[in-house]
Each structure stands twice: as C-alpha cells, then as structure tokens.
Scaffold this motif. Structure first.
Motif, mmCIF file in Angstrom:
data_model
loop_
_atom_site.group_PDB
_atom_site.id
_atom_site.type_symbol
_atom_site.label_atom_id
_atom_site.label_comp_id
_atom_site.label_asym_id
_atom_site.label_seq_id
_atom_site.Cartn_x
_atom_site.Cartn_y
_atom_site.Cartn_z
ATOM 1 N N VAL A 3 30.171 119.280 -74.440
ATOM 2 C CA VAL A 3 29.305 118.246 -73.885
ATOM 3 C C VAL A 3 27.865 118.728 -74.001
ATOM 4 N N VAL A 4 26.943 117.810 -73.824
ATOM 5 C CA VAL A 4 25.522 118.154 -73.869
ATOM 6 C C VAL A 4 25.098 118.594 -72.474
ATOM 7 N N VAL B 213 33.634 111.417 -69.965
ATOM 8 C CA VAL B 213 32.262 111.892 -70.136
ATOM 9 C C VAL B 213 31.306 110.760 -69.796
ATOM 10 N N HIS C 86 30.657 107.439 -72.069
ATOM 11 C CA HIS C 86 30.426 107.810 -73.459
ATOM 12 C C HIS C 86 31.772 108.013 -74.151
ATOM 13 N N VAL D 7 22.804 116.563 -69.844
ATOM 14 C CA VAL D 7 22.816 115.148 -70.220
ATOM 15 C C VAL D 7 24.175 114.520 -69.916
ATOM 16 N N ASP D 8 25.203 115.247 -70.332
ATOM 17 C CA ASP D 8 26.568 114.746 -70.119
ATOM 18 C C ASP D 8 27.159 115.348 -68.848
ATOM 19 N N ARG D 9 28.015 114.529 -68.238
ATOM 20 C CA ARG D 9 28.767 114.992 -67.074
ATOM 21 C C ARG D 9 30.224 114.550 -67.244
ATOM 22 N N ARG E 56 27.389 110.001 -70.030
ATOM 23 C CA ARG E 56 26.112 110.447 -70.609
ATOM 24 C C ARG E 56 24.988 109.614 -70.011
ATOM 25 N N LEU E 57 24.148 110.301 -69.252
ATOM 26 C CA LEU E 57 23.049 109.649 -68.546
ATOM 27 C C LEU E 57 23.561 108.493 -67.675
ATOM 28 N N ARG F 250 26.246 106.660 -68.096
ATOM 29 C CA ARG F 250 27.031 105.640 -68.773
ATOM 30 C C ARG F 250 28.232 106.288 -69.440
#
Length: 282
Positions: A53-54, A35, A42, A57-59, A37-38, A40
């Motif tokens: 995931v968000v 993951v 996570h 925001v998350d990928r 997040r933005l 970075r």
C-alpha cells in the motif's frame, strides 16, 4: 566522489527499506484486505498473501471471513397464547463481501447481534408455546430468514440460527406436568379397555367352542387344577358348576303337606265321595 556515491546509495537503500516496511502488508488466508485511498475504496479486496500500500495515503482494513459463532442473549416475551417465556439462541454467520462489510455498516458484528435479538423477540410473539417446544426447526428457519434479509446488504451471510433453550415459569411447568400425567392416564385406560374388549371376544369364542364339546370343559377344569397345584399351595380351589347348585336348591324346597287343599282335591276321572244321608228313592 566515490564516498559521496556510496553515501547516496546507502541513503537510498535505507529509504527504500523504510518505505518497504511501511508499505508492506500481509493478508492471512482467512482474511481479505479492503484498501481505502484518501478515504475512498480503492479497487477490490486484496487476496491473501503479501501486498503493498502507499504509506500515508492508503489505509487497509482486514476483514475476517471465518464463520462467527455469536450467542444471542436470552430474550423474554409473551407468546401468542399468552405465556411468558425466556428464549436464548445462537447465530452462525460469515462475511462474504468484505468491502460491503466495511463500507455499508459501521460494525457488522454489533448489527447482526441487535438484529438477531429483535428477530428473536418477534418470533416469540408470533409463535405458540407448543411450537417453541416441539417445532423448533421451523422457527429456526423463520428466524434465519428474518436476520438474513437485512444482513445481505452488509456483506454478511447467515449460515444457521438455533434456539438453544426455552425457560418457562414454575407454575407453567407444574401445569404441563399435570397435563402430561392426565394424558398418560387416559391412554392407559384406553389401552386397558381395549385389552378387556379383546379378551372378552376371545372368551366368548372359547365358550362357544366348549359348548359344542362338553368334554372340553372337563379338560379345562383339570388344567386349572394342575396349574393351581404347581404353586405348592395348601389350599386347592375348584370351580363348582352353577347347574348343580340350582339342582340342590330345587331339591331342598319343602314338599306340600297331605292335608293341603291341593291334596284333598279329587283327581280328574277318579271316584267321587258319597254324600251323607239317604239316597233319594230309598
């Protein structure tokens, strides 16, 4: 009022369902989820199963942990003994650190492929032709170490490397065939000479035994006659003693004639011939 509450509840349920569908992820048993997040990293890699995931925001990127079988394209090079060969191989590897495979290298499959080709060309240049043909296990281990050293930082573990085929020029194949034929002929001659030496020793021992017992030679002659007669041949070959030939040769030599000077020579102690003419004193 009730209708407004129902409408709000329905809207909330729809929004929650949409969010759940957008945030839900399923990681398979042979995968790990990384993951970002933005942009970075996570946390650690997500384990297999259902995860959230968000959205926006998350990928999450899924990394396969199964063993990958990758063929190495045939590489042409010159061995240490100046022979041009063409070698192809296959490499087996797997990802052991999913975050490192995503963060440290752009495409770990392409990186492993290029490293394998470079290492294979290096192994060809450092090895002799005989090593490529007969000592492949040692070359496989050296090739595995050369690929595994940089792959550790990529989160990849090299499981095994195997050299599949070594292609030689036609002229080299003919030369090797002639060399193998000459070597086989040499070994055949050595074996034949060794057999002759052993046979001569046994024949010498047999001759010594027969010389001590003359009747053994006659028994051997009879055995030879029986062996030849068993073949139903019309011709019977018998060995002829050499001593008998020598005796016949001496018997055929001409005897000295009576008028030979040796025959007129008086025997020692025999009567002497009287001289012609009167004796002295008569």
């Amino acid at each position: 009022m009730v209708e407004e509450l129902l409408t709000a509840a329905a809207g909330t349920a729809v929004a929650a369902t949409a969010y759940l569908f957008a945030a839900a992820r399923v990681v398979k048993q042979y995968e790990r989820g990384v993951v970002l997040r933005l942009g970075r990293l996570h946390g650690t890699a997500r384990p297999p199963g259902f995860t959230l995931v968000v959205p926006g925001v998350d990928r999450m990127r899924k990394v396969n942990l199964q063993i990958v079988t990758m063929p190495i394209p045939a590489q042409e090079g010159i061995t240490r003994d100046n022979v041009t060969v063409r070698v192809d191989a296959v490499v087996y590897f797997k990802v052991v650190d999913a975050p490192a495979a995503v963060i440290n290298v752009e495409d770990y499959r392409f990186a492993v492929s290029q490293m394998a080709q470079t290492s294979l060309r290096s192994i060809i240049g450092k090895s002799d032709l005989d090593d490529l043909l007969s000592n492949r296990e040692k070359l496989n281990q050296g090739l595995e170490l050369m690929i595994d050293s940089p792959a550790i930082g990529w989160g990849v573990q090299i499981d095994r490397v195997e050299i599949k085929d070594v292609s030689l020029p036609d002229t080299m194949k003919r030369s090797m065939a002639r060399q193998a034929e000459a070597d086989r002929e040499r070994r055949a001659r050595v074996i034949n000479a060794d057999a002759e030496l052993q046979a001569s020793k046994k024949l010498a021992e047999a001759a010594q035994e027969m010389s001590e017992t003359p009747s053994a030679l006659q028994l051997r002659l009879l055995q030879t006659i029986v062996a030849v007669a068993a073949e139903k041949n019309s011709t019977l070959v018998l060995p002829f003693p050499v001593e008998l030939l020598r005796f016949l040769e001496r018997a055929q030599q001409p005897q000295p004639a009576p008028d030979h000077p040796a025959a007129a020579r008086p025997e020692p102690g025999g009567p002497r011939p009287e001289p012609d003419g009167p004796r002295p004193g008569t």
